[in-house]
Scaffold this motif. Structure first.
Motif, PDB file in Angstrom:
ATOM      1  N   VAL A 177      64.669 -14.549 -12.663  1.00 10.02           N
ATOM      2  CA  VAL A 177      65.075 -13.436 -11.808  1.00 10.02           C
ATOM      3  C   VAL A 177      64.379 -13.524 -10.458  1.00 10.02           C
ATOM      4  O   VAL A 177      65.010 -13.351  -9.399  1.00 10.02           O
ATOM      5  CB  VAL A 177      64.750 -12.085 -12.478  1.00 10.02           C
ATOM      6  CG1 VAL A 177      64.904 -10.931 -11.483  1.00 10.02           C
ATOM      7  CG2 VAL A 177      65.662 -11.867 -13.687  1.00 10.02           C
ATOM      8  N   GLU A 178      63.084 -13.817 -10.456  1.00 12.36           N
ATOM      9  CA  GLU A 178      62.336 -13.938  -9.201  1.00 12.36           C
ATOM     10  C   GLU A 178      62.899 -15.058  -8.341  1.00 12.36           C
ATOM     11  O   GLU A 178      62.998 -14.937  -7.117  1.00 12.36           O
ATOM     12  CB  GLU A 178      60.856 -14.192  -9.503  1.00 12.36           C
ATOM     13  CG  GLU A 178      59.984 -14.269  -8.256  1.00 12.36           C
ATOM     14  CD  GLU A 178      60.022 -12.999  -7.427  1.00 12.36           C
ATOM     15  OE1 GLU A 178      59.934 -13.102  -6.187  1.00 12.36           O
ATOM     16  OE2 GLU A 178      60.157 -11.902  -8.009  1.00 12.36           O
ATOM     17  N   GLU A 179      63.277 -16.151  -8.979  1.00 13.35           N
ATOM     18  CA  GLU A 179      63.861 -17.285  -8.250  1.00 13.35           C
ATOM     19  C   GLU A 179      65.171 -16.884  -7.576  1.00 13.35           C
ATOM     20  O   GLU A 179      65.409 -17.216  -6.406  1.00 13.35           O
ATOM     21  CB  GLU A 179      64.123 -18.436  -9.232  1.00 13.35           C
ATOM     22  CG  GLU A 179      64.809 -19.637  -8.615  1.00 13.35           C
ATOM     23  CD  GLU A 179      65.177 -20.682  -9.655  1.00 13.35           C
ATOM     24  OE1 GLU A 179      66.078 -21.505  -9.375  1.00 13.35           O
ATOM     25  OE2 GLU A 179      64.583 -20.670 -10.754  1.00 13.35           O
ATOM     26  N   VAL A 180      66.009 -16.148  -8.301  1.00 17.62           N
ATOM     27  CA  VAL A 180      67.293 -15.710  -7.748  1.00 17.62           C
ATOM     28  C   VAL A 180      67.082 -14.730  -6.607  1.00 17.62           C
ATOM     29  O   VAL A 180      67.691 -14.855  -5.528  1.00 17.62           O
ATOM     30  CB  VAL A 180      68.161 -15.064  -8.844  1.00 17.62           C
ATOM     31  CG1 VAL A 180      69.423 -14.450  -8.237  1.00 17.62           C
ATOM     32  CG2 VAL A 180      68.528 -16.083  -9.913  1.00 17.62           C
ATOM     33  N   LEU A 181      66.206 -13.748  -6.809  1.00 10.67           N
ATOM     34  CA  LEU A 181      65.992 -12.728  -5.786  1.00 10.67           C
ATOM     35  C   LEU A 181      65.397 -13.309  -4.507  1.00 10.67           C
ATOM     36  O   LEU A 181      65.690 -12.836  -3.403  1.00 10.67           O
ATOM     37  CB  LEU A 181      65.082 -11.624  -6.334  1.00 10.67           C
ATOM     38  CG  LEU A 181      65.610 -10.844  -7.548  1.00 10.67           C
ATOM     39  CD1 LEU A 181      64.698  -9.667  -7.861  1.00 10.67           C
ATOM     40  CD2 LEU A 181      67.032 -10.373  -7.308  1.00 10.67           C
ATOM     41  N   SER A 182      64.578 -14.332  -4.647  1.00 10.74           N
ATOM     42  CA  SER A 182      63.985 -14.954  -3.465  1.00 10.74           C
ATOM     43  C   SER A 182      65.046 -15.640  -2.602  1.00 10.74           C
ATOM     44  O   SER A 182      64.903 -15.725  -1.378  1.00 10.74           O
ATOM     45  CB  SER A 182      62.916 -15.974  -3.876  1.00 10.74           C
ATOM     46  OG  SER A 182      63.497 -17.073  -4.564  1.00 10.74           O
ATOM     47  N   LYS A 183      66.118 -16.094  -3.237  1.00 11.14           N
ATOM     48  CA  LYS A 183      67.176 -16.790  -2.500  1.00 11.14           C
ATOM     49  C   LYS A 183      68.115 -15.830  -1.775  1.00 11.14           C
ATOM     50  O   LYS A 183      68.727 -16.195  -0.771  1.00 11.14           O
ATOM     51  CB  LYS A 183      67.978 -17.678  -3.454  1.00 11.14           C
ATOM     52  CG  LYS A 183      67.196 -18.871  -3.979  1.00 11.14           C
ATOM     53  CD  LYS A 183      68.056 -19.751  -4.877  1.00 11.14           C
ATOM     54  CE  LYS A 183      67.273 -20.961  -5.356  1.00 11.14           C
ATOM     55  NZ  LYS A 183      68.074 -21.848  -6.244  1.00 11.14           N
ATOM     56  N   VAL A 184      68.237 -14.609  -2.271  1.00 13.75           N
ATOM     57  CA  VAL A 184      69.193 -13.677  -1.670  1.00 13.75           C
ATOM     58  C   VAL A 184      68.523 -12.558  -0.881  1.00 13.75           C
ATOM     59  O   VAL A 184      69.202 -11.653  -0.386  1.00 13.75           O
ATOM     60  CB  VAL A 184      70.102 -13.061  -2.757  1.00 13.75           C
ATOM     61  CG1 VAL A 184      70.891 -14.151  -3.469  1.00 13.75           C
ATOM     62  CG2 VAL A 184      69.297 -12.242  -3.754  1.00 13.75           C
ATOM     63  N   LYS A 185      67.211 -12.626  -0.728  1.00 18.67           N
ATOM     64  CA  LYS A 185      66.503 -11.501  -0.100  1.00 18.67           C
ATOM     65  C   LYS A 185      66.881 -11.301   1.364  1.00 18.67           C
ATOM     66  O   LYS A 185      66.779 -10.185   1.880  1.00 18.67           O
ATOM     67  CB  LYS A 185      64.991 -11.678  -0.231  1.00 18.67           C
ATOM     68  CG  LYS A 185      64.409 -12.892   0.448  1.00 18.67           C
ATOM     69  CD  LYS A 185      62.899 -12.990   0.192  1.00 18.67           C
ATOM     70  CE  LYS A 185      62.284 -14.213   0.830  1.00 18.67           C
ATOM     71  NZ  LYS A 185      62.323 -14.162   2.320  1.00 18.67           N
ATOM     72  N   ASP A 186      67.333 -12.356   2.035  1.00 22.62           N
ATOM     73  CA  ASP A 186      67.657 -12.236   3.457  1.00 22.62           C
ATOM     74  C   ASP A 186      69.151 -12.337   3.745  1.00 22.62           C
ATOM     75  O   ASP A 186      69.555 -12.508   4.897  1.00 22.62           O
ATOM     76  CB  ASP A 186      66.911 -13.321   4.249  1.00 22.62           C
ATOM     77  CG  ASP A 186      65.403 -13.149   4.195  1.00 22.62           C
ATOM     78  OD1 ASP A 186      64.936 -11.991   4.209  1.00 22.62           O
ATOM     79  OD2 ASP A 186      64.697 -14.177   4.114  1.00 22.62           O
TER      80      ASP A 186
END
Length: 322
Positions: free
Chosen positions: A190-199
Motif C-alpha cells: 500500500v505504501e508503495e502504491v500511495l507513494s507513486k500517486v501522491k503527486d
C-alpha cells in the motif's frame, strides 16, 4: 432443514473485536493475583483458551486452536488459507475460488447455505459475515442450536479494519505471527502504491458494478470509495450513499475521466459501454479510458486487497506506473 440466502457481489468483511486479556495492577506493589494477571497479559495474544467477541458482541470461548473450520464467505476463506490453515478448512461456499485449493474443499452452498452439510462437517468454528445477517440470522441460530460456534465477522470499511480482521482471525486460529506477516506485507505494498500517486492530478472516476439498465455504482461509505480516496481519485458518485443505482443521464452529466468496471459477466462490456446513448460526450469514452479490474482483488477484504489497490491505481493512472 431450511437453507438460507447468503450475501452476493458487494459483501465485504472483517472480524469483531477480541476480548482483551490481563489486568493492570492498581497499586505499585501488586498482589500475587494481580502479578499473575500481568504476567499472563505479556504472553502471546494467541494463547489458548481465549474468548473472542464477534461483530454482534457475542463472546465465543475457544479452548484450543480450531482443527476444523467452515468459512461462509470468500474473503474469510482467503485469509484463512493465507494463514496456512489449508488442512483445517473443511468447508467453503460455492463462490470460493481462491486460492485454487479452496475449490477442492467441501461446499456448503452457493446462494444458499446448506445447514445440514455444515453440521455434518462438525467444525470447531464457523466464520460467518456481518453484512449477510439479514439473510442468515435464522441459519446461524440453527447452527448454534446444534452446538456449533459461529463467529460473525465485522464488515470492514477500510484497510485498517481489514488489517484488524486478519490479525484477529490469526489470534482465533493460533496463527498470529502469520497474520502479522500478511499485514506487514500488505502495508508495504500500500505504501508503495500511495507513494507513486501522491503527486498525481486527480481524475474523476465512476465505478460500475453492473450493466444497464440497472447500473450500480460505489457511493460514499463504500470500501471502493475509500480506495479511490487513498489514490487521489475523485469519485463522481460520492453524492450518493453505499452502492446505489445511477441513471445513464447522471453519468453523462458527471462526465468521468475514467470508468472502472468491476464485473466480468457481460461479454465485450468494454466495447459496449461507449455505444450507450449519449456516452460519446463523456471524457472517459473520448479518451478510451474505460478499464476493467478484477472484482475479487478489489473488493475482498483479504491478503490480496493491497494488490487490488495497485490494480485500481494502475487502471486510473496508467502513466504513473509505466
Amino acid at each position: 432443514m431450511k437453507k438460507f440466502w447468503k450475501i452476493g457481489l458487494s459483501a465485504f468483511l472483517a472480524v469483531g473485536l477480541l476480548a482483551a486479556c490481563g489486568q493492570e495492577a492498581k497499586d505499585n506493589k501488586p498482589s500475587n493475583e494481580q502479578q499473575t494477571q500481568q504476567e499472563t497479559a505479556q504472553v502471546d495474544e494467541a494463547t489458548f483458551p481465549m474468548t473472542i467477541t464477534d461483530a454482534l458482541g457475542k463472546d465465543i470461548t475457544l479452548e484450543a486452536p480450531p482443527e476444523k473450520i467452515v468459512s461462509l464467505i470468500p474473503s474469510n476463506t482467503e485469509i484463512l488459507f493465507g494463514l496456512g490453515l489449508n488442512d483445517e478448512i473443511v468447508g467453503v461456499t460455492d463462490n470460493d475460488d481462491y486460492p485454487p485449493e479452496a475449490t477442492e474443499k467441501d461446499k456448503v452452498g452457493g446462494m444458499e447455505y446448506d445447514i445440514e452439510k455444515i453440521i455434518a462437517l462438525k467444525p470447531d468454528i464457523v466464520f460467518s459475515h456481518e453484512s449477510s445477517m439479514s439473510l442468515s440470522e435464522e441459519a446461524i441460530a440453527q447452527l448454534e442450536s446444534a452446538g456449533l460456534k459461529v463467529f460473525v465477522v465485522k464488515n470492514a470499511q477500510d484497510f485498517n479494519e481489514t488489517y484488524t480482521t486478519i490479525e484477529q482471525l490469526g489470534r482465533a486460529t493460533g496463527k498470529l505471527p502469520e497474520a502479522e506477516k500478511i499485514v506487514a506485507n500488505m502495508k508495504a505494498k500500500v505504501e508503495e502504491v500511495l507513494s507513486k500517486v501522491k503527486d498525481v492530478e486527480p481524475k474523476k472516476v465512476l465505478v460500475e458494478a453492473s450493466d444497464e439498465p440497472d447500473i450500480y455504482t460505489a457511493g460514499n461509505g463504500t470500501f471502493m470509495n475509500a480506495m479511490l480516496e487513498m489514490i487521489n481519485a475523485e469519485n463522481v458518485a460520492v453524492d450518493g450513499d453505499n452502492w446505489y443505482k445511477i441513471d445513464a443521464e447522471q453519468i453523462i452529466a458527471k462526465n468521468p475521466d475514467v470508468i472502472v468496471v468491476t464485473y466480468h459477466y457481460v461479454p465485450d462490456i468494454l466495447t459496449k459501454i461507449p455505444k450507450r446513448a449519449g456516452f460519446d460526450t463523456i471524457n472517459a469514452v473520448k479518451n478510451n479510458a474505460i478499464v476493467q479490474v478484477d472484482e475479487s482483488t478489489t473488493s475482498r477484504q483479504g491478503p490480496r486487497l493491497a494488490e487490488g489497490l495497485e490494480e485500481l491505481a494502475k487502471a486510473i493512472y496508467p502513466e504513473v506506473f509505466k
